[in-house]
Design an enzyme around this catalytic site. Structure first.
Site, PDB file in Angstrom:
ATOM      1  N   GLY A  43      35.604  37.408  26.760  1.00  0.00           N
ATOM      2  CA  GLY A  43      34.779  37.831  25.887  1.00  0.00           C
ATOM      3  C   GLY A  43      33.517  37.588  26.227  1.00  0.00           C
ATOM      4  O   GLY A  43      33.081  36.547  26.496  1.00  0.00           O
ATOM      5  N   HIS A  44      32.635  38.707  26.281  1.00  0.00           N
ATOM      6  CA  HIS A  44      31.263  38.679  27.311  1.00  0.00           C
ATOM      7  C   HIS A  44      30.415  39.074  26.245  1.00  0.00           C
ATOM      8  O   HIS A  44      30.342  40.262  25.901  1.00  0.00           O
ATOM      9  CB  HIS A  44      31.366  39.389  28.401  1.00  0.00           C
ATOM     10  CG  HIS A  44      32.393  38.833  29.503  1.00  0.00           C
ATOM     11  ND1 HIS A  44      33.065  39.491  30.655  1.00  0.00           N
ATOM     12  CD2 HIS A  44      32.918  37.656  29.519  1.00  0.00           C
ATOM     13  CE1 HIS A  44      33.676  38.853  31.324  1.00  0.00           C
ATOM     14  NE2 HIS A  44      33.925  37.668  30.722  1.00  0.00           N
ATOM     15  N   LYS A  64      28.140  34.540  31.108  1.00  0.00           N
ATOM     16  CA  LYS A  64      28.075  35.350  32.213  1.00  0.00           C
ATOM     17  C   LYS A  64      27.666  36.988  31.704  1.00  0.00           C
ATOM     18  O   LYS A  64      26.972  37.442  32.655  1.00  0.00           O
ATOM     19  CB  LYS A  64      29.598  35.569  32.856  1.00  0.00           C
ATOM     20  CG  LYS A  64      30.086  34.327  33.349  1.00  0.00           C
ATOM     21  CD  LYS A  64      31.612  34.403  33.658  1.00  0.00           C
ATOM     22  CE  LYS A  64      32.356  34.439  32.441  1.00  0.00           C
ATOM     23  NZ  LYS A  64      32.635  33.359  31.783  1.00  0.00           N
ATOM     24  N   GLN A  96      36.363  34.535  33.039  1.00  0.00           N
ATOM     25  CA  GLN A  96      36.731  33.437  32.732  1.00  0.00           C
ATOM     26  C   GLN A  96      35.846  32.209  33.760  1.00  0.00           C
ATOM     27  O   GLN A  96      34.660  32.442  33.858  1.00  0.00           O
ATOM     28  CB  GLN A  96      38.186  33.092  33.447  1.00  0.00           C
ATOM     29  CG  GLN A  96      39.271  33.663  32.298  1.00  0.00           C
ATOM     30  CD  GLN A  96      39.451  35.025  32.352  1.00  0.00           C
ATOM     31  OE1 GLN A  96      39.862  35.451  33.330  1.00  0.00           O
ATOM     32  NE2 GLN A  96      39.399  35.679  31.200  1.00  0.00           N
ATOM     33  N   ASP A 130      32.927  31.216  29.116  1.00  0.00           N
ATOM     34  CA  ASP A 130      31.954  31.278  28.190  1.00  0.00           C
ATOM     35  C   ASP A 130      30.700  30.728  28.683  1.00  0.00           C
ATOM     36  O   ASP A 130      29.915  29.970  27.577  1.00  0.00           O
ATOM     37  CB  ASP A 130      32.525  30.602  26.654  1.00  0.00           C
ATOM     38  CG  ASP A 130      33.834  31.137  26.287  1.00  0.00           C
ATOM     39  OD1 ASP A 130      33.964  32.625  26.658  1.00  0.00           O
ATOM     40  OD2 ASP A 130      34.667  30.559  25.803  1.00  0.00           O
TER      41      ASP A 130
HETATM   42  P1  GDP Z   1      30.843  34.585  28.596  1.00  0.00           P
HETATM   43  O1  GDP Z   1      32.236  34.704  28.486  1.00  0.00           O
HETATM   44  O2  GDP Z   1      30.562  33.970  29.976  1.00  0.00           O
HETATM   45  O3  GDP Z   1      29.939  36.043  29.121  1.00  0.00           O
HETATM   46  O4  GDP Z   1      29.930  33.777  27.502  1.00  0.00           O
HETATM   47  P2  GDP Z   1      30.355  34.351  25.839  1.00  0.00           P
HETATM   48  O5  GDP Z   1      29.763  35.643  25.743  1.00  0.00           O
HETATM   49  O6  GDP Z   1      31.898  34.009  25.672  1.00  0.00           O
HETATM   50  O7  GDP Z   1      29.551  33.200  25.451  1.00  0.00           O
HETATM   51  C1  GDP Z   1      28.369  32.658  25.465  1.00  0.00           C
HETATM   52  C2  GDP Z   1      27.356  32.868  24.096  1.00  0.00           C
HETATM   53  O8  GDP Z   1      26.307  32.223  24.315  1.00  0.00           O
HETATM   54  C3  GDP Z   1      27.241  34.277  23.652  1.00  0.00           C
HETATM   55  O9  GDP Z   1      27.428  34.116  22.271  1.00  0.00           O
HETATM   56  C4  GDP Z   1      25.855  34.545  24.456  1.00  0.00           C
HETATM   57  O10 GDP Z   1      24.943  35.373  23.345  1.00  0.00           O
HETATM   58  C5  GDP Z   1      25.306  32.883  24.034  1.00  0.00           C
HETATM   59  N1  GDP Z   1      24.165  32.813  25.218  1.00  0.00           N
HETATM   60  C6  GDP Z   1      24.128  33.253  26.441  1.00  0.00           C
HETATM   61  N2  GDP Z   1      23.110  32.585  26.700  1.00  0.00           N
HETATM   62  C7  GDP Z   1      22.703  31.710  25.901  1.00  0.00           C
HETATM   63  C8  GDP Z   1      21.145  30.811  25.873  1.00  0.00           C
HETATM   64  O11 GDP Z   1      20.558  30.629  26.805  1.00  0.00           O
HETATM   65  N3  GDP Z   1      21.054  30.076  24.826  1.00  0.00           N
HETATM   66  C9  GDP Z   1      21.883  30.529  23.541  1.00  0.00           C
HETATM   67  N4  GDP Z   1      21.542  29.640  22.306  1.00  0.00           N
HETATM   68  N5  GDP Z   1      22.753  31.301  23.545  1.00  0.00           N
HETATM   69  C10 GDP Z   1      23.206  31.845  24.819  1.00  0.00           C
HETATM   70  P1  IMO Z   2      35.415  34.538  29.480  1.00  0.00           P
HETATM   71  O1  IMO Z   2      35.630  35.479  30.377  1.00  0.00           O
HETATM   72  C1  IMO Z   2      37.415  30.861  27.575  1.00  0.00           C
HETATM   73  C2  IMO Z   2      41.485  30.499  28.395  1.00  0.00           C
HETATM   74  C3  IMO Z   2      42.318  30.379  27.158  1.00  0.00           C
HETATM   75  C4  IMO Z   2      43.622  29.497  27.388  1.00  0.00           C
HETATM   76  C5  IMO Z   2      43.792  29.633  28.909  1.00  0.00           C
HETATM   77  C6  IMO Z   2      44.821  30.691  29.445  1.00  0.00           C
HETATM   78  O2  IMO Z   2      35.134  34.761  28.027  1.00  0.00           O
HETATM   79  O3  IMO Z   2      34.745  33.251  29.807  1.00  0.00           O
HETATM   80  P2  IMO Z   2      45.194  33.075  29.081  1.00  0.00           P
HETATM   81  O4  IMO Z   2      45.160  34.232  27.652  1.00  0.00           O
HETATM   82  O5  IMO Z   2      44.069  33.736  29.804  1.00  0.00           O
HETATM   83  O6  IMO Z   2      46.430  33.307  29.499  1.00  0.00           O
HETATM   84  O7  IMO Z   2      44.669  31.798  28.514  1.00  0.00           O
HETATM   85  O8  IMO Z   2      42.513  30.261  29.492  1.00  0.00           O
HETATM   86  N1  IMO Z   2      40.710  31.623  28.364  1.00  0.00           N
HETATM   87  C7  IMO Z   2      39.485  31.586  28.115  1.00  0.00           C
HETATM   88  N2  IMO Z   2      38.577  30.481  27.852  1.00  0.00           N
HETATM   89  N3  IMO Z   2      36.675  31.983  28.028  1.00  0.00           N
HETATM   90  C8  IMO Z   2      37.546  32.900  28.653  1.00  0.00           C
HETATM   91  O9  IMO Z   2      37.108  34.079  29.025  1.00  0.00           O
HETATM   92  C9  IMO Z   2      38.994  32.676  28.869  1.00  0.00           C
HETATM   93  N4  IMO Z   2      39.981  33.484  28.990  1.00  0.00           N
HETATM   94  C10 IMO Z   2      41.113  32.763  28.872  1.00  0.00           C
HETATM   95  O10 IMO Z   2      41.607  29.708  25.972  1.00  0.00           O
HETATM   96  O11 IMO Z   2      43.050  28.269  27.284  1.00  0.00           O
HETATM   97 MG    MG Z   3      33.518  34.394  26.932  1.00  0.00          MG
END
Ligand code: GDP
Ligand code: IMO
Ligand code: MG
Length: 442
Positions: free
Chosen positions: A40-41, A16, A224, A13
């Site tokens: 979840g991206h 990416k 991840q 998170d």
């Molecule tokens: P990922 O799994 O690495 O793709 O990240 P996620 O989408 O799960 O979580 C990142 C969250 O931060 C998302 O809700 C993005 O929209 C948000 N985000 C990304 N870059 C920024 C930033 O520079 N500032 C803020 N406030 N939010 C951001």
């Molecule tokens: P993105 O790509 C954050 C964590 C779960 C748990 C551990 C194992 O959005 O960054 P799993 O279901 O993969 O066997 O769970 O890994 N986990 C993540 N945490 N972002 C993710 O993906 C994750 N994918 C798995 O919360 O701790």
């Molecule tokens: Mg994510």
């Protein structure tokens, strides 16, 4: 200038999705190499929020080929739900622009059931998985019981494999208190999925080889984060795949020399979802403020993310393990007006100060971080469009991080939209064709 690997350097998170979406115009192909719909991206375009789970984060750019590698595990239901959601937003997703490896393993109906029972069985020691069946699908892959996407193409093979699997699973299910599975019903369901999935199924290794030979540029997309990697993460509180850079070679069938550079996505603080050690976790008001300002809720499960200070020990480790060339720093806007900010520069453990990250959880659980504190920034980071416009105290924070993790920062994300990004152009030279990105925008 050619192919780039993008991965998360913390516990996932990091943002990416946003960065991959932003950089995609400089590439022809975006190829994801591991994980499943545990990811979840989030991508924002024109104020519209799109959350991707399985489909590569380059999908919103119509000219880009999106590839799902053999290193992923695929739940067909989740795949088609996502395809339909994207199509309803006007994203064309036919087989000409989306390819799925025939060697990717399938998540079967028994996988989430086994996982839930396993997590319950661990009691307080549960991992806190996403319960999507990811771990058990990889277990079956390693145990050589797995059913691969390509098996959907031969109905006799599929029926046979499902029958064998169900026989074994049902023997284990009784003692777990789970209802017996009906092999024929599972077969019918997956035969239907197979019909729908078959146009997308490809030899992804050969496809990438041909595209790269023709001069196409590939962005390899990790899901991840490094600290969730099966080998290099905080085992056993990890996911079941190789999220580190090496995973791209095995997860797509490409040689190591096709990965020319690595960009690590790094949050300006730290978050983690699920169980496991987290040395810089903040269980106080500051932690809660970061969580609420950063909207730190899992993009897949909606669970609150644990929040804490930036951990330079962990990120330096991530940069080493992956050969990270440059960092994209995200979400510094969340720390605005928070007062003093801290960075962990070492861990105190048994009277010593550790500078190297010990990935063993029983060590990590007992360390206390050695913090260095810095004045925070009150001016808006978000409004800045150029590096020089960033608050001075934040620029100092950037330099401290670069020194500690021994890697230059080349991208600063200051908000959720594509426009909320500062690219330090000279630091991206050789990694990303910025000219091509500009052409796409104009
Ligand atoms: P990922 O799994 O690495 O793709 O990240 P996620 O989408 O799960 O979580 C990142 C969250 O931060 C998302 O809700 C993005 O929209 C948000 N985000 C990304 N870059 C920024 C930033 O520079 N500032 C803020 N406030 N939010 C951001
Ligand atoms: P993105 O790509 C954050 C964590 C779960 C748990 C551990 C194992 O959005 O960054 P799993 O279901 O993969 O066997 O769970 O890994 N986990 C993540 N945490 N972002 C993710 O993906 C994750 N994918 C798995 O919360 O701790
Ligand atoms: Mg994510």
């Amino acid at each position: 200038m050619a192919n780039l690997l993008v991965l998360g350097t913390q516990w996932g998170d990091e943002g990416k999705g946003k960065i991959v979406d932003l950089l995609t115009p400089a590439f022809d192909v975006v190829a994801r190499y591991q994980g499943g719909h545990n990811a979840g991206h989030t991508v924002y375009v024109g104020g519209r929020k799109v959350v991707l789970h399985l489909i590569p984060s380059g999908v919103l750019h119509p000219a880009t080929l999106c590839v799902i590698g053999n290193g992923l595990v695929i739940a067909p239901q989740a795949f088609f739900r996502e395809v339909e959601d994207l199509e309803s937003l006007g994203v064309r997703l036919d087989a000409a622009r989306l390819a799925v490896s025939r060697h990717a393993h399938l998540i079967m109906p028994w996988h989430p059931l086994v996982e839930r029972a396993g997590e319950e069985g661990r009691g307080e020691k549960k991992i806190g998985t996403t319960c999507r069946g990811i771990g058990p699908a990889y277990e079956d892959k390693a145990a050589r019981w797995g059913i691969r996407a390509g098996d959907l193409l031969d109905l006799d093979v599929l029926r046979d494999k499902i029958r064998d699997n169900v026989e074994v699973k049902n023997r284990a299910f009784g003692p777990l208190g789970l209802p017996a599975l009906d092999a024929e019903a599972v077969y019918r369901e997956y035969a239907d999925w197979g019909q729908r999935l078959s146009p997308y199924l490809r030899d992804v290794s050969a496809l990438l080889y041909e595209r790269m030979k023709a001069g196409d540029r590939v962005l390899f997309e990790g899901a991840q984060g490094v600290l969730l990697d099966l080998d290099h993460g905080t085992y056993p509180f990890v996911t079941s795949s190789s999220s580190t850079a090496g995973g791209a070679c095995t997860g797509l069938g490409v040689g190591p020399k096709t990965v020319h550079s690595v960009l690590g996505i790094t949050k300006a603080y730290t978050t983690r979802v699920g169980g496991g050690p987290f040395p810089t976790e903040l269980l106080d008001d500051t932690g809660r403020t970061i969580a609420s300002r950063g909207d730190e809720f899992g993009a897949t499960t909606g669970r609150p993310r644990r929040c804490g200070w930036f951990d330079a020990v962990a990120v330096r480790y991530a940069c080493r393990v992956n050969g990270v060339d440059r960092i994209a720093l995200t979400k510094p806007d969340v720390l605005e007006k928070i007062g003093e900010v801290s960075i962990a520069i070492g861990y105190r453990y048994k009277g010593e100060v550790l500078r190297d990250f010990p990935s063993e959880p029983w060590v990590l659980e007992r360390v206390s971080p050695v913090y260095k504190s810095f004045p925070g920034w009150n001016d808006s980071v978000r409004k800045a469009r150029r590096y020089e416009q960033l608050p001075r105290t934040f620029r100092d924070y950037i330099r401290v991080i670069e020194d500690l993790v021994e890697t230059p920062i080349a991208v600063i994300s200051t908000g959720v939209e594509r426009e909320d990004t500062i690219l330090l152009e000279e630091r991206l030279e050789g990694l990303v064709d910025l000219g091509r990105m500009r052409e796409d925008r104009s």
